[in-house]
Scaffold this active site. Structure first.
Site, PDB file in Angstrom:
ATOM      1  N   TYR A 237       6.489   7.713  13.396  1.00  6.40           N
ATOM      2  CA  TYR A 237       6.731   9.051  13.920  1.00  6.40           C
ATOM      3  C   TYR A 237       8.209   9.305  14.208  1.00  6.40           C
ATOM      4  O   TYR A 237       8.673  10.427  14.140  1.00  6.40           O
ATOM      5  CB  TYR A 237       5.950   9.265  15.223  1.00  6.40           C
ATOM      6  CG  TYR A 237       4.508   9.647  15.016  1.00  6.40           C
ATOM      7  CD1 TYR A 237       3.615   8.764  14.442  1.00  6.40           C
ATOM      8  CD2 TYR A 237       4.043  10.899  15.421  1.00  6.40           C
ATOM      9  CE1 TYR A 237       2.296   9.108  14.274  1.00  6.40           C
ATOM     10  CE2 TYR A 237       2.723  11.256  15.250  1.00  6.40           C
ATOM     11  CZ  TYR A 237       1.846  10.352  14.675  1.00  6.40           C
ATOM     12  OH  TYR A 237       0.540  10.703  14.507  1.00  6.40           O
TER      13      TYR A 237
ATOM     14  N   LYS B 132      -1.450  -4.689  11.677  1.00  4.66           N
ATOM     15  CA  LYS B 132      -1.634  -5.015  10.259  1.00  4.66           C
ATOM     16  C   LYS B 132      -0.681  -6.166   9.955  1.00  4.66           C
ATOM     17  O   LYS B 132       0.199  -6.076   9.098  1.00  4.66           O
ATOM     18  CB  LYS B 132      -1.358  -3.754   9.412  1.00  4.66           C
ATOM     19  CG  LYS B 132      -1.684  -3.876   7.945  1.00  4.66           C
ATOM     20  CD  LYS B 132      -3.173  -3.917   7.638  1.00  4.66           C
ATOM     21  CE  LYS B 132      -3.399  -4.176   6.155  1.00  4.66           C
ATOM     22  NZ  LYS B 132      -4.818  -4.369   5.812  1.00  4.66           N
TER      23      LYS B 132
ATOM     24  N   ASP C  85      -7.706  -2.173   9.528  1.00  9.49           N
ATOM     25  CA  ASP C  85      -8.819  -1.813   8.631  1.00  9.49           C
ATOM     26  C   ASP C  85     -10.141  -2.355   9.177  1.00  9.49           C
ATOM     27  O   ASP C  85     -11.153  -1.653   9.236  1.00  9.49           O
ATOM     28  CB  ASP C  85      -8.557  -2.293   7.185  1.00  9.49           C
ATOM     29  CG  ASP C  85      -8.060  -3.731   7.095  1.00  9.49           C
ATOM     30  OD1 ASP C  85      -7.818  -4.368   8.147  1.00  9.49           O
ATOM     31  OD2 ASP C  85      -7.922  -4.238   5.951  1.00  9.49           O
TER      32      ASP C  85
ATOM     33  N   ASP D 147      -3.212   7.111  16.534  1.00  7.97           N
ATOM     34  CA  ASP D 147      -3.531   8.494  16.181  1.00  7.97           C
ATOM     35  C   ASP D 147      -4.832   8.532  15.377  1.00  7.97           C
ATOM     36  O   ASP D 147      -5.742   9.322  15.655  1.00  7.97           O
ATOM     37  CB  ASP D 147      -2.378   9.087  15.357  1.00  7.97           C
ATOM     38  CG  ASP D 147      -2.650  10.514  14.940  1.00  7.97           C
ATOM     39  OD1 ASP D 147      -3.103  11.307  15.793  1.00  7.97           O
ATOM     40  OD2 ASP D 147      -2.422  10.847  13.752  1.00  7.97           O
TER      41      ASP D 147
ATOM     42  N   ASP E  22      -9.018   9.600  16.809  1.00  6.58           N
ATOM     43  CA  ASP E  22      -9.849  10.660  16.221  1.00  6.58           C
ATOM     44  C   ASP E  22     -11.185  10.083  15.744  1.00  6.58           C
ATOM     45  O   ASP E  22     -12.244  10.700  15.905  1.00  6.58           O
ATOM     46  CB  ASP E  22      -9.151  11.316  15.014  1.00  6.58           C
ATOM     47  CG  ASP E  22      -8.324  12.532  15.404  1.00  6.58           C
ATOM     48  OD1 ASP E  22      -7.722  12.506  16.496  1.00  6.58           O
ATOM     49  OD2 ASP E  22      -8.270  13.508  14.627  1.00  6.58           O
TER      50      ASP E  22
HETATM   51  C1  IPM Z   1      -2.287  13.819  18.404  1.00  6.42           C
HETATM   52  C2  IPM Z   1      -1.844  14.760  17.331  1.00  6.42           C
HETATM   53  C3  IPM Z   1      -0.325  14.702  17.222  1.00  6.42           C
HETATM   54  C4  IPM Z   1       0.048  13.277  16.856  1.00  6.42           C
HETATM   55  C5  IPM Z   1       0.294  15.726  16.241  1.00  6.42           C
HETATM   56  C6  IPM Z   1      -0.096  17.140  16.578  1.00  6.42           C
HETATM   57  C7  IPM Z   1       1.779  15.590  16.157  1.00  6.42           C
HETATM   58  O1  IPM Z   1      -2.472  14.465  16.136  1.00  6.42           O
HETATM   59  O2  IPM Z   1      -1.819  13.981  19.552  1.00  6.42           O
HETATM   60  O3  IPM Z   1      -3.081  12.927  18.112  1.00  6.42           O
HETATM   61  O4  IPM Z   1      -0.017  12.904  15.671  1.00  6.42           O
HETATM   62  O5  IPM Z   1       0.414  12.519  17.760  1.00  6.42           O
HETATM   63 MG    MG Z   2      -4.006  13.003  16.330  1.00  9.99          MG
END
Ligand code: IPM
Ligand code: MG
Length: 367
Positions: A141, A191, A223, A247, A251
């Site tokens: 990032y 990894k 993985d 990240d 999710d």
């Molecule tokens: C999160 C989001 C952010 C990230 C984006 C919006 C930059 O996906 O907070 O998980 O990747 O950190």
């Molecule tokens: Mg995210």
């Protein structure tokens, strides 16, 4: 106590869910005798539209002058073709960096009422209670150099993953400290079979673990961790990982527990914490009044706990969320085919009512 907050509603469903989180915060402040002082500012696409800057100086100043930041979401397809520094996301990344928020805590909990909302069988997801500790200021990032160079057709894109030992050590310590208050397990995800960054990561985390003899440390490649997360989510306690892996896995965990709309987060480590739901701006459902505000509401609970040490107040909000789910309220992301979906504001109202009841019960117990 004075709760002096900067509110950054942002883009997409950000403003809708933030509005509900504020109603809950106001109710909790009223119930426990705190004073809420709010300043709304622009970030992301909303700020780009107003000032051509995804994090205007005025917004950053306001954040720095307050005690904590509650954020909705950033991101809008309108800016997809803009250069990186003029994208809504750049505003959020700069905010995290300016506030020194290197530790991103993302709980993923399976609420008992929602066992059937998971795509996994209820017996697999039941009891899941994971805390992701994601490094937030390093890795791909922020690594330099980064660019897209060359002539169309033969362009080359570059990103850089860099991790310095102190950055690994400070996030590892956050994970170990938190694990001591939980089930004393840290899984470090990397990894290391391919990446130098991960090899250093594993070495530093292993060294730090010696200072926490009560905590059981294990390692997994990312993985394999992704697979185990869907096979046996309840085995995970604290998951420590770098920025990009965190990240992605957080999710995935949202999917596992039924909906990303439920996930809250705290970005801490610096002087001022940023609290935001994990779900993002969801432009496809923005403005329809159907978004799930629970991630934002639970982020407000994290704000009270981590920035103000108001554990009782935070627990009240979390209890209220459990209550409304137990009573069967479901926003569209959670409702099954034959269930009636609750709107964003109905869900917020219900959380406020449940919170008020819990707050008076908590106060009666104290009296
Ligand atoms: C999160 C989001 C952010 C990230 C984006 C919006 C930059 O996906 O907070 O998980 O990747 O950190
Ligand atoms: Mg995210």
């Amino acid at each position: 106590m004075l709760l002096n907050l900067t509110i950054l509603p942002g883009d997409g469903i950000g403003p809708e869910v933030t509005e509900q989180a504020i109603l809950v915060l106001q109710a909790v402040a009223d119930a426990f005798g705190h004073q809420l002082q709010l300043q709304h500012k622009n970030i992301g696409g909303a700020a780009l539209a107003a000032t051509n800057d995804p994090l205007p100086p005025e917004t950053l100043q306001a954040c720095l002058a307050s005690s904590a930041v509650l954020l909705g979401a950033v991101g809008s397809p309108a800016y997809d073709h803009y250069p990186n520094h003029l994208r809504p996301e750049a505003g959020l990344l700069r905010l995290r960096r300016e506030l020194g928020a290197y530790a991103n805590l993302r709980p993923a909990i399976c609420f008992p009422a929602l066992e059937d909302c998971s795509p996994l069988r209820p017996e697999l997801v039941r009891g899941t209670d994971i805390l992701f500790v994601r490094e937030l200021l390093g890795g791909l990032y922020f690594g330099e150099p980064r660019s897209i160079q060359g002539a169309p057709g033969s362009r080359v894109a570059t990103n850089t993953m860099t991790y310095a030992e102190p950055a690994i050590e400070r996030i590892a310590r956050v994970a170990f400290e938190l694990a001591m208050k939980r089930r004393q397990k840290v899984l470090s995800v990397d990894k290391a079979n391919v990446l130098e960054c991960s090899r250093l990561w594993r070495e530093v985390v292993t060294r730090c673990a010696k200072d926490y003899p009560g905590v059981q440390l294990s390692h997994m490649y990312v993985d394999s961790a992704a697979m185990s997360l869907v096979q046996r989510p309840k085995d995970f306690d604290v998951v420590l990982t770098e920025n990009m892996f965190g990240d992605i896995l957080s999710d995935q965990a949202g999917g596992v527990v039924g909906s990303l709309g439920l996930l809250a987060s705290a970005s801490i480590g610096g002087p001022i914490g940023v609290y935001e739901p994990v779900h993002g701006s969801a432009p496809d459902i923005a403005g329809k009044g159907i978004a799930n505000p629970l991630g934002a509401i639970l982020s407000a609970a994290m704000l009270l706990r981590h920035s103000f040490q108001l554990d009782r107040e935070a627990a009240c909000i979390e209890g209220a969320v459990g209550d409304v789910l137990n009573r069967g309220y479901r926003t569209a992301d959670l409702a099954g085919d034959c269930q009636k979906a609750t709107t964003t504001s109905e869900m917020g109202q219900n959380a406020v009512q449940a919170m008020k009841k819990l707050a008076s019960a908590a106060k009666r117990k104290l009296a």
